[in-house]
Design an enzyme around this catalytic site. Structure first.
Site, mmCIF file in Angstrom:
data_model
loop_
_atom_site.group_PDB
_atom_site.id
_atom_site.type_symbol
_atom_site.label_atom_id
_atom_site.label_comp_id
_atom_site.label_asym_id
_atom_site.label_seq_id
_atom_site.Cartn_x
_atom_site.Cartn_y
_atom_site.Cartn_z
ATOM 1 N N GLN A 17 30.221 59.216 39.978
ATOM 2 C CA GLN A 17 31.646 58.972 39.753
ATOM 3 C C GLN A 17 32.325 60.082 38.958
ATOM 4 O OE1 GLN A 17 30.629 54.768 38.401
ATOM 5 N NE2 GLN A 17 32.714 54.520 39.146
ATOM 6 N N HIS A 114 22.254 54.640 38.872
ATOM 7 C CA HIS A 114 23.610 54.096 38.797
ATOM 8 C C HIS A 114 24.192 54.103 40.217
ATOM 9 C CE1 HIS A 114 27.203 53.308 35.993
ATOM 10 N NE2 HIS A 114 27.602 53.045 37.217
ATOM 11 N N GLU A 159 23.370 47.669 36.356
ATOM 12 C CA GLU A 159 23.964 46.553 37.114
ATOM 13 C C GLU A 159 23.274 46.220 38.424
ATOM 14 O OE1 GLU A 159 28.106 47.102 37.755
ATOM 15 O OE2 GLU A 159 28.597 46.806 35.660
ATOM 16 N N ASN A 295 27.327 45.125 30.512
ATOM 17 C CA ASN A 295 28.615 45.580 31.045
ATOM 18 C C ASN A 295 29.468 44.338 31.226
ATOM 19 O OD1 ASN A 295 27.484 48.087 31.158
ATOM 20 N ND2 ASN A 295 27.614 48.323 33.385
ATOM 21 N N GLU A 373 29.417 48.957 28.999
ATOM 22 C CA GLU A 373 30.678 49.186 29.711
ATOM 23 C C GLU A 373 31.635 48.058 29.400
ATOM 24 O OE1 GLU A 373 30.733 49.862 33.994
ATOM 25 O OE2 GLU A 373 28.933 51.106 33.826
ATOM 26 N N LYS A 433 42.697 53.723 40.304
ATOM 27 C CA LYS A 433 42.269 52.758 39.291
ATOM 28 C C LYS A 433 41.640 53.561 38.156
ATOM 29 C CE LYS A 433 39.866 48.310 38.918
ATOM 30 N NZ LYS A 433 38.792 47.450 39.426
ATOM 31 N N TYR A 435 40.490 54.381 34.213
ATOM 32 C CA TYR A 435 39.900 53.676 33.072
ATOM 33 C C TYR A 435 39.793 54.547 31.824
ATOM 34 C CZ TYR A 435 37.864 49.739 35.832
ATOM 35 O OH TYR A 435 37.655 48.625 36.605
HETATM 36 C C1 BGP Z 1 30.858 48.817 36.917
HETATM 37 C C2 BGP Z 1 30.125 50.083 37.257
HETATM 38 C C3 BGP Z 1 30.889 51.329 37.029
HETATM 39 C C4 BGP Z 1 32.376 51.241 37.238
HETATM 40 C C5 BGP Z 1 32.964 49.952 36.705
HETATM 41 C C6 BGP Z 1 34.390 49.711 37.104
HETATM 42 O O1 BGP Z 1 30.444 47.817 37.769
HETATM 43 O O2 BGP Z 1 28.935 50.170 36.532
HETATM 44 O O3 BGP Z 1 30.243 52.319 37.768
HETATM 45 O O4 BGP Z 1 32.743 51.559 38.517
HETATM 46 O O5 BGP Z 1 32.219 48.839 37.108
HETATM 47 O O6 BGP Z 1 34.443 49.181 38.393
HETATM 48 P P1 BGP Z 1 35.509 49.600 39.432
HETATM 49 O O7 BGP Z 1 35.410 51.081 39.528
HETATM 50 O O8 BGP Z 1 35.106 48.906 40.691
HETATM 51 O O9 BGP Z 1 36.798 49.118 38.926
#
Ligand code: BGP
Length: 466
Positions: A17, A114, A159, A295, A373, A433, A435
């Site tokens: 990512q 991951h 995860e 997470n 996370e 999206k 973060y």
């Molecule tokens: C978790 C993952 C991340 C990240 C995050 C946000 O499930 O470990 O890799 O992607 O979610 O999710 P998203 O990108 O789908 O909003």
């Protein structure tokens, strides 16, 4: 409210990512490469170009009090084919990256998987094929041998439930299979076996440092005060949480867990194959986890549901479009009187608190917890380099307060990693999206600290949750 003085306030990334450069450095393919190309919405290039820009990001960490970072090692940079010949360029890259973390006083927490199984193994059924387990153990060993004297914290998997769910239930991850509960449950069991083998290898070989696993743990609540909703919430919890927590910390699947799993398999068809020696291995490894990574983004409210499975994944941020109904489990309700993001993720910090307390009570050998996370996906407004992401600050504050409360109530939580350090690519949502603490202009790859970055720096320096 305050956090303990030695509390880590970190930022999280993942190789696929963040790095971009999917075709550089002799990297082997992962399933996502072809999948995303075929889908045609977005690609994992350039992502945040972390492959080249990591010194900039680590300098920002140091400047903004971010004293821990989650990185992952792309298996297909080390073994382009998943096994066999090692790629020296990949090995060197992670030496440089880890050295830079240390130089900037940012503690690296390194994940081995991951979501990015090498394509060769993915095509051969990914973790449904036990050969992948052996290749993963070999990959882990190379990483421990190479980086073991620099890395203190290792994570086997990121995860397990979301990866199995994305691959075989929602169909939003390659190989994009939908509603196959049997494959999802089997691959979770197999990944837990891989985790156990790697943990055992780590401890038997006396590598220095600590090892753990990251589970995505949402609390599951009944939507209404009805027995049928309570059962639905319990079954959803068993499949997404308890099955993995039992395997990790008890080394066995409790009777109630198997009741839930068997019920789901009966209604959907299929069975779980547990091979000879699997349970003994899980039992042994369950004693060795040094920590649990949690997470946590949201919780779910579940209603009983008798129909066929039906899922609509909101991958665009069009609020109110999500549908999640699973045969033999239940239906997630999104229209609650609870704030939610544009992606319909319910903002419910109480769910994080409840989960931490549950771990302490039900799995007392967890040792310690890192929130590996947590964060808010948001369509940030960018105005002349200024990003006022107040809703994100509010989100982080409330979740940090839940952490501080859990610590007060006796849970051993040692750190928090915001997802994500800088804006990165999102698996099923692409680039809108966001973060990050640091805004990434994906065209120029320039970074801009958001308002949240200044706020986070204050919290990190004072340990006060303002
Ligand atoms: C978790 C993952 C991340 C990240 C995050 C946000 O499930 O470990 O890799 O992607 O979610 O999710 P998203 O990108 O789908 O909003």
């Amino acid at each position: 409210m305050r956090l303990p003085d030695d509390f880590i306030l970190g930022g999280a990334t993942a190789a696929y990512q963040a790095e971009g450069a999917t075709k550089e450095g002799n990297k082997g393919k992962v399933a996502w490469d072809d999948y995303l190309e075929k889908q045609g919405r977005f690609l994992a290039d350039p992502a945040s170009d972390f492959y080249h820009k990591y010194p900039v990001d680590l300098e920002l960490c140091e400047k903004f009090g971010v004293n821990g970072i989650r990185i992952s090692i792309a298996w297909s940079r080390i073994f382009p084919n998943g096994y066999g010949e090692i790629n020296p360029e990949g090995v060197e890259f992670y030496h440089r990256l880890i050295d830079e973390c240390i130089k900037r006083n940012v503690e690296p927490f390194v994940t081995l998987h991951h979501f990015d199984t090498p394509n060769t193994l993915h095509k051969d059924d990914d973790f449904l094929n036990r050969k992948t387990i052996d290749c993963f153990v070999e990959f882990a060993k190379v990483c421990f041998d190479e980086y073991g004297d620099k890395v203190k914290y290792w994570i086997t998997f990121n995860e397990i439930w979301p990866v199995a769910c994305g691959q075989y239930i929602t169909g939003t991850f390659p190989p994009a299979i939908k509603y196959n509960l049997e494959k999802a449950i089997q691959s979770m069991h197999n990944m837990m076996i891989a985790h156990a083998k790697v943990v055992k290898l780590f401890k038997d070989s006396n590598y220095k440092g600590e090892i753990g696993v990251i589970h995505s743990l949402e609390s599951k609540y009944p939507d209404r005060d009805l027995d049928e909703d309570k059962l639905a919430a319990e079954i959803e919890d068993i499949v997404a949480n308890k099955f993995l927590l039992d395997a990790t910390f008890k080394g066995e699947y409790s009777e109630r867990t198997m009741f839930g799993i068997n019920r789901v398999l009966e209604k959907n068809g299929g069975s779980l194959n547990i091979e000879d020696g699997d349970m003994e291995l899980l039992k042994e490894a369950s004693k060795y986890n040094d920590f649990l990574g949690i997470n946590y983004y949201q919780s779910s409210f579940i209603r009983a549901y008798e129909g066929e499975s039906e899922i609509y994944h909101n991958g665009t941020g069009e609020k109110g479009t999500s549908i999640f109904r699973l045969k033999g489990i239940g239906e997630k309700r999104f229209d609650k009187d609870i704030p939610r993001t544009d992606w319909d993720w319910l903002i419910y910090p109480e769910g994080l608190y409840d989960m931490m307390l549950r771990i302490k009570n039900d799995y007392p050998n967890y040792n310690k917890i890192y929130i590996t996370e947590n964060g808010m996906g948001y369509k940030d407004d960018f105005e002349d380099g200024i990003i006022m992401d107040t809703p994100r600050i509010d989100y982080i504050r409330k979740h940090l307060e839940a952490v501080a409360q859990a610590i007060d109530d006796g849970v051993n939580v040692k750190g928090y990693f915001l997802w994500s350090l800088m804006d990165v690519f999102s698996w099923s949502n692409g680039y809108n999206k966001r973060y990050g603490l640091f805004y990434v202009d994906f065209e120029t790859q320039k970074r801009y600290p958001k308002e949240s970055a200044y706020w986070y720096k204050f919290v990190s320096e004072t340990k006060e949750i303002l």
